[in-house]
Scaffold this motif. Structure first.
Motif, mmCIF file in Angstrom:
data_model
loop_
_atom_site.group_PDB
_atom_site.id
_atom_site.type_symbol
_atom_site.label_atom_id
_atom_site.label_comp_id
_atom_site.label_asym_id
_atom_site.label_seq_id
_atom_site.Cartn_x
_atom_site.Cartn_y
_atom_site.Cartn_z
ATOM 1 N N LEU A 1 0.839 -1.200 0.000
ATOM 2 C CA LEU A 1 0.000 0.000 0.000
ATOM 3 C C LEU A 1 0.873 1.250 0.000
ATOM 4 C CD1 LEU A 1 -2.455 -1.023 2.868
ATOM 5 C CD2 LEU A 1 -2.964 -1.029 0.414
ATOM 6 N N ASP A 2 0.481 2.262 -0.758
ATOM 7 C CA ASP A 2 1.151 3.561 -0.643
ATOM 8 C C ASP A 2 0.126 4.669 -0.781
ATOM 9 O OD1 ASP A 2 4.447 4.382 -0.957
ATOM 10 O OD2 ASP A 2 2.930 5.965 -1.108
ATOM 11 N N ARG A 3 0.345 5.719 -0.015
ATOM 12 C CA ARG A 3 -0.629 6.815 -0.027
ATOM 13 C C ARG A 3 -0.453 7.725 -1.250
ATOM 14 N NH1 ARG A 3 2.498 9.536 4.695
ATOM 15 N NH2 ARG A 3 4.279 10.259 3.528
ATOM 16 N N CYS B 1 15.216 12.770 -2.624
ATOM 17 C CA CYS B 1 16.460 12.052 -2.827
ATOM 18 C C CYS B 1 17.345 12.721 -3.860
ATOM 19 C CB CYS B 1 16.098 10.649 -3.323
ATOM 20 S SG CYS B 1 17.477 9.532 -3.381
ATOM 21 N N ALA B 2 18.678 12.577 -3.681
ATOM 22 C CA ALA B 2 19.630 13.085 -4.665
ATOM 23 C C ALA B 2 20.020 12.007 -5.674
ATOM 24 C CB ALA B 2 20.869 13.616 -3.968
ATOM 25 N N GLU B 3 19.529 10.792 -5.463
ATOM 26 C CA GLU B 3 19.571 9.724 -6.460
ATOM 27 C C GLU B 3 20.947 9.085 -6.706
ATOM 28 O OE1 GLU B 3 16.075 10.587 -9.443
ATOM 29 O OE2 GLU B 3 17.387 12.338 -9.409
ATOM 30 N N GLU C 1 17.601 7.877 -12.183
ATOM 31 C CA GLU C 1 16.316 8.548 -12.349
ATOM 32 C C GLU C 1 15.403 7.719 -11.454
ATOM 33 O OE1 GLU C 1 15.787 11.413 -14.247
ATOM 34 O OE2 GLU C 1 13.913 11.329 -13.107
ATOM 35 N N ARG C 2 15.238 8.185 -10.228
ATOM 36 C CA ARG C 2 14.707 7.289 -9.212
ATOM 37 C C ARG C 2 13.272 6.858 -9.463
ATOM 38 N NH1 ARG C 2 15.036 7.712 -2.648
ATOM 39 N NH2 ARG C 2 13.146 6.486 -2.467
ATOM 40 N N LYS C 3 12.481 7.751 -10.068
ATOM 41 C CA LYS C 3 11.099 7.307 -10.286
ATOM 42 C C LYS C 3 11.052 6.158 -11.273
ATOM 43 C CE LYS C 3 10.192 11.749 -11.048
ATOM 44 N NZ LYS C 3 10.588 12.982 -11.421
ATOM 45 N N GLY D 1 14.010 0.103 6.180
ATOM 46 C CA GLY D 1 14.235 1.356 5.445
ATOM 47 C C GLY D 1 14.281 2.549 6.381
ATOM 48 N N ASP D 2 13.958 3.728 5.853
ATOM 49 C CA ASP D 2 13.980 4.960 6.652
ATOM 50 C C ASP D 2 13.150 4.824 7.925
ATOM 51 O OD1 ASP D 2 15.594 6.266 4.870
ATOM 52 O OD2 ASP D 2 14.176 7.870 4.399
ATOM 53 N N ALA D 3 12.072 4.053 7.846
ATOM 54 C CA ALA D 3 11.219 3.872 9.025
ATOM 55 C C ALA D 3 12.019 3.246 10.169
ATOM 56 C CB ALA D 3 10.017 3.002 8.692
HETATM 57 C C1 LIG Z 1 17.068 15.421 0.223
HETATM 58 C C2 LIG Z 1 17.433 13.968 0.298
HETATM 59 C C3 LIG Z 1 18.475 13.466 -0.499
HETATM 60 C C4 LIG Z 1 18.802 12.112 -0.460
HETATM 61 N N1 LIG Z 1 19.783 11.659 -1.296
HETATM 62 C C5 LIG Z 1 20.079 10.343 -1.336
HETATM 63 C C6 LIG Z 1 21.042 9.844 -2.262
HETATM 64 O O1 LIG Z 1 21.611 10.571 -3.082
HETATM 65 N N2 LIG Z 1 21.329 8.516 -2.236
HETATM 66 C C7 LIG Z 1 20.701 7.665 -1.375
HETATM 67 O O2 LIG Z 1 21.005 6.475 -1.411
HETATM 68 N N3 LIG Z 1 19.765 8.112 -0.508
HETATM 69 C C8 LIG Z 1 19.435 9.430 -0.463
HETATM 70 N N4 LIG Z 1 18.478 9.880 0.413
HETATM 71 C C9 LIG Z 1 17.811 8.913 1.326
HETATM 72 C C10 LIG Z 1 16.800 8.047 0.588
HETATM 73 O O3 LIG Z 1 15.957 8.843 -0.204
HETATM 74 C C11 LIG Z 1 15.955 7.241 1.582
HETATM 75 O O4 LIG Z 1 16.803 6.632 2.523
HETATM 76 C C12 LIG Z 1 15.118 6.180 0.886
HETATM 77 O O5 LIG Z 1 14.121 6.751 0.098
HETATM 78 C C13 LIG Z 1 14.450 5.265 1.907
HETATM 79 O O6 LIG Z 1 13.570 4.375 1.272
HETATM 80 P P1 LIG Z 1 12.309 3.802 2.035
HETATM 81 O O7 LIG Z 1 11.711 2.784 1.137
HETATM 82 O O8 LIG Z 1 12.678 3.406 3.398
HETATM 83 O O9 LIG Z 1 11.320 5.045 2.243
HETATM 84 P P2 LIG Z 1 10.570 5.978 1.188
HETATM 85 O O10 LIG Z 1 11.231 5.973 -0.115
HETATM 86 O O11 LIG Z 1 10.372 7.273 1.876
HETATM 87 O O12 LIG Z 1 9.142 5.264 1.024
HETATM 88 C C14 LIG Z 1 8.174 5.282 2.028
HETATM 89 C C15 LIG Z 1 6.813 5.223 1.383
HETATM 90 O O13 LIG Z 1 5.812 5.004 2.372
HETATM 91 C C16 LIG Z 1 4.651 5.705 2.019
HETATM 92 N N5 LIG Z 1 3.826 5.891 3.229
HETATM 93 C C17 LIG Z 1 4.161 6.531 4.372
HETATM 94 N N6 LIG Z 1 3.168 6.468 5.276
HETATM 95 C C18 LIG Z 1 2.164 5.762 4.689
HETATM 96 C C19 LIG Z 1 0.867 5.358 5.128
HETATM 97 N N7 LIG Z 1 0.416 5.662 6.345
HETATM 98 N N8 LIG Z 1 0.085 4.645 4.266
HETATM 99 C C20 LIG Z 1 0.532 4.338 3.022
HETATM 100 N N9 LIG Z 1 1.771 4.689 2.564
HETATM 101 C C21 LIG Z 1 2.570 5.387 3.390
HETATM 102 C C22 LIG Z 1 5.184 6.996 1.428
HETATM 103 O O14 LIG Z 1 4.233 7.587 0.571
HETATM 104 C C23 LIG Z 1 6.424 6.519 0.680
HETATM 105 O O15 LIG Z 1 6.167 6.255 -0.673
HETATM 106 C C24 LIG Z 1 18.117 11.235 0.409
HETATM 107 C C25 LIG Z 1 17.083 11.734 1.224
HETATM 108 C C26 LIG Z 1 16.739 13.076 1.164
HETATM 109 C C27 LIG Z 1 15.619 13.569 2.015
#
Ligand SMILES: Cc1cc2nc3c(=O)[nH]c(=O)nc-3n(C[C@H](O)[C@H](O)[C@H](O)COP(=O)(O)OP(=O)(O)OC[C@H]3O[C@@H](n4cnc5c(N)ncnc54)[C@H](O)[C@@H]3O)c2cc1C
Ligand code: SF4
Ligand code: SF4
Lengths: 409, 58
Positions: free
Chosen positions: A35-37, A47-49, A98-100, A278-280
């Motif tokens: 699920l994603d919001r 992210c800087a990608e 291109e992260r997307k 992950g970040d969480a």
């Molecule tokens: C400015 C910036 C630059 C960065 N540059 C780099 C870089 O160059 N290289 C690198 O490796 N990392 C970089 N990072 C870190 C990297 O972007 C993150 O560590 C990475 O995205 C973590 O992935 P994730 O899957 O844990 O979380 P995310 O990618 O944040 O995914 C979490 C997802 O959960 C969804 N979500 C949250 N709450 C809910 C809910 N209640 N219900 C449904 N969905 C929900 C969100 O919509 C989101 O899509 C950067 C971060 C920032 C802020």
């Protein structure tokens, strides 16, 4: 398109962590819901990608043309006075993505393997009942519930899902960076094959400004600073860009923001019916804030432990407990060492940076960051390079001796 | 008094959601909601915001 009433596992968050976990679980014939919001996978990027080659090797990831858009051959670090230390190799050392496109590619793989992905679906509550979790999901103005014995919380820095299930994942302001970035085009004045990092207390307090090049005169130009700073990340970045000839006249094609959990490592990343990745789970490199590779690795590790639970049909805290030590052994302990490096960086003043840029090599800088200095390295650094600066010697001595990390400010 | 979000500035990055000690903030895709009943006016969401979109009134 409908959500069913039950899944073997529900993954909250379709970022790198959630998608990596989803792919691995779906491949094992597990009934997975992701699920994603958001309305679009990978957008807006926070992210800087940048992703180093080590991650491609470790994760057996093959760079694809559609998302590994800019090969990188090294990095350049700049002190406040503009002096730099540079490392450039013939071989490719990483890519700017291109992260997307990258995340959509992962989503396609997850769906192909059999995972169900639903966007614009927000988890608004989570509670336990009869050994399972009931998630309340809001979508299209309706509220529905879904039951699952196991939630994998990959919901990024918000991480409300874990909190709803009683696991404290709150970000500590002192260990979090505020990030802000423009994707700019029509910019010049830097080597397109290097990552560029600019240090200094006036430029980016406790952090740095970066230029991560993408193709055709386009680059991610961003900043990360200590979250407790009074002025905003935007303020510092705008000021710096206005002073750079090659950037000031560029056009902005995307604006990004985000928080970066750079060091508040969690002692525990699982609970009854719950695994966090992950970040969480604050899985981010404390020095450069990179979290893509770590999120992918963490997501996979979470999937491994989730699979074990699903196969044995046991989902209690005790059944999942091997996950946290497994993560520390795989990556967490190494990151904790790097946290020391960041605490060292935080103590340096502008003239320290200027001095170091003129005296240490990139190799030494990397070793300090990795906590990988040998005895000989240490002696050499202290006796040949730092000896004329008592302030620096003091900081480094403490850093080298103290294995528990530098004291917090 | 509770924290207030300026939606014209907010880039819905979620940073403030993560630092709020009482889970008063929810991010819904592109909309940030602060629950005034939960907010304890601590200012953490103001400090972290990269663009200065949150304010607390003293
Ligand atoms: C400015 C910036 C630059 C960065 N540059 C780099 C870089 O160059 N290289 C690198 O490796 N990392 C970089 N990072 C870190 C990297 O972007 C993150 O560590 C990475 O995205 C973590 O992935 P994730 O899957 O844990 O979380 P995310 O990618 O944040 O995914 C979490 C997802 O959960 C969804 N979500 C949250 N709450 C809910 C809910 N209640 N219900 C449904 N969905 C929900 C969100 O919509 C989101 O899509 C950067 C971060 C920032 C802020
Ligand atoms: S930290 Fe700022 S930009 Fe990010 S969601 Fe909160 S108010 Fe919006
Ligand atoms: S002021 Fe503090 S309690 Fe109120 S919303 Fe902001 S972070 Fe939460």
């Amino acid at each position: 398109m409908e959500m069913k009433d039950n899944y073997d596992v529900v993954i909250v968050g379709a970022g790198p962590a959630g998608l990596a976990a989803g792919i691995d679980l779906a491949k094992e014939d597990v009934n997975v819901l992701i699920l994603d919001r958001k309305q679009e996978i990978g957008c807006p990027k926070r992210c800087a990608e940048g992703l180093g080659l080590g991650w491609f090797n470790r994760l057996e990831l093959k760079p694809k043309k559609e998302w590994a858009v800019q090969p990188i051959h090294g990095a350049a670090l700049y002190a406040p006075n503009g002096e730099g230390v540079q490392m450039k190799r013939k071989e490719v050392m990483g890519y700017v993505l291109e992260r997307k496109m990258f995340e959509k590619d992962m989503a396609i793989q997850a769906a192909k393997a059999g995972a169900k992905i639903l966007l614009k679906h927000q988890v608004i509550s989570a509670k336990r009942e009869d050994g399972e979790v009931i998630l309340t999901v809001e979508a299209d103005n309706q509220t529905r519930t879904v039951r699952t014995p196991l939630v994998v919380a990959c919901d990024g820095v918000d991480s409300l899902t874990a909190k709803m299930l009683g696991l404290n994942t709150k970000l500590d302001l002192n260990e979090t960076d505020a990030g802000y970035q423009y994707e700019m085009t029509g910019v010049s004045g830097y080597d397109e094959h290097l990552l560029h990092l600019y240090f200094g207390t006036d430029i980016a307090p406790r952090g740095y400004v970066w230029i991560f090049p993408k193709r055709n005169g386009t680059a991610n130009v961003g900043i990360g600073i200590g979250a407790y700073e009074e002025k905003t990340a935007k303020y510092y970045l705008d000021k710096w860009i206005s002073e750079q000839d090659g950037l000031a006249n560029g056009s902005i094609i995307e604006v990004n923001a985000g928080a970066i959990p750079v060091g508040g490592f969690l002692d525990k990343m699982e609970a009854d019916n719950l695994i966090v990745a992950g970040d969480a789970g604050h899985m981010v490199d404390p020095i450069h804030g990179g979290g893509i590779g770590i999120a992918l690795e963490g997501g996979r590790l979470a999937a491994k432990h989730a699979l074990k639970a699903i196969k044995s049909e046991k989902y209690s805290n005790e059944d999942l407990e091997a996950y946290t030590p497994d993560w520390y052994n795989t990556r967490g302990n190494e990151l904790k060492k790097r946290l020391k490096g960041r605490h060292l960086l935080e103590q340096l003043k502008d003239d320290d940076f200027n001095y170091l840029a003129g005296s240490i090599t990139m190799d030494e800088a990397l070793k300090i960051g990795n906590g990988a200095l040998t005895k000989k390295d240490k002696l050499l650094l202290l006796s040949k390079k730092l000896v004329t600066r008592p302030g620096l010697v003091k900081i480094f001595m403490k850093y080298m001796k103290d294995d528990s990390g530098m004291p917090k400010k | 008094m509770a924290a207030k979000n300026n939606f014209e500035k907010c880039l819905y990055c979620g940073g403030c959601v993560g630092v709020c000690p009482v889970q008063a903030i929810t991010l819904k895709d592109t909309r940030l909601i602060i629950d005034p009943k939960k907010c304890i006016n601590c200012g953490a969401c103001v400090s972290i915001c990269p663009v200065g979109a949150n304010k607390v009134e003293k």
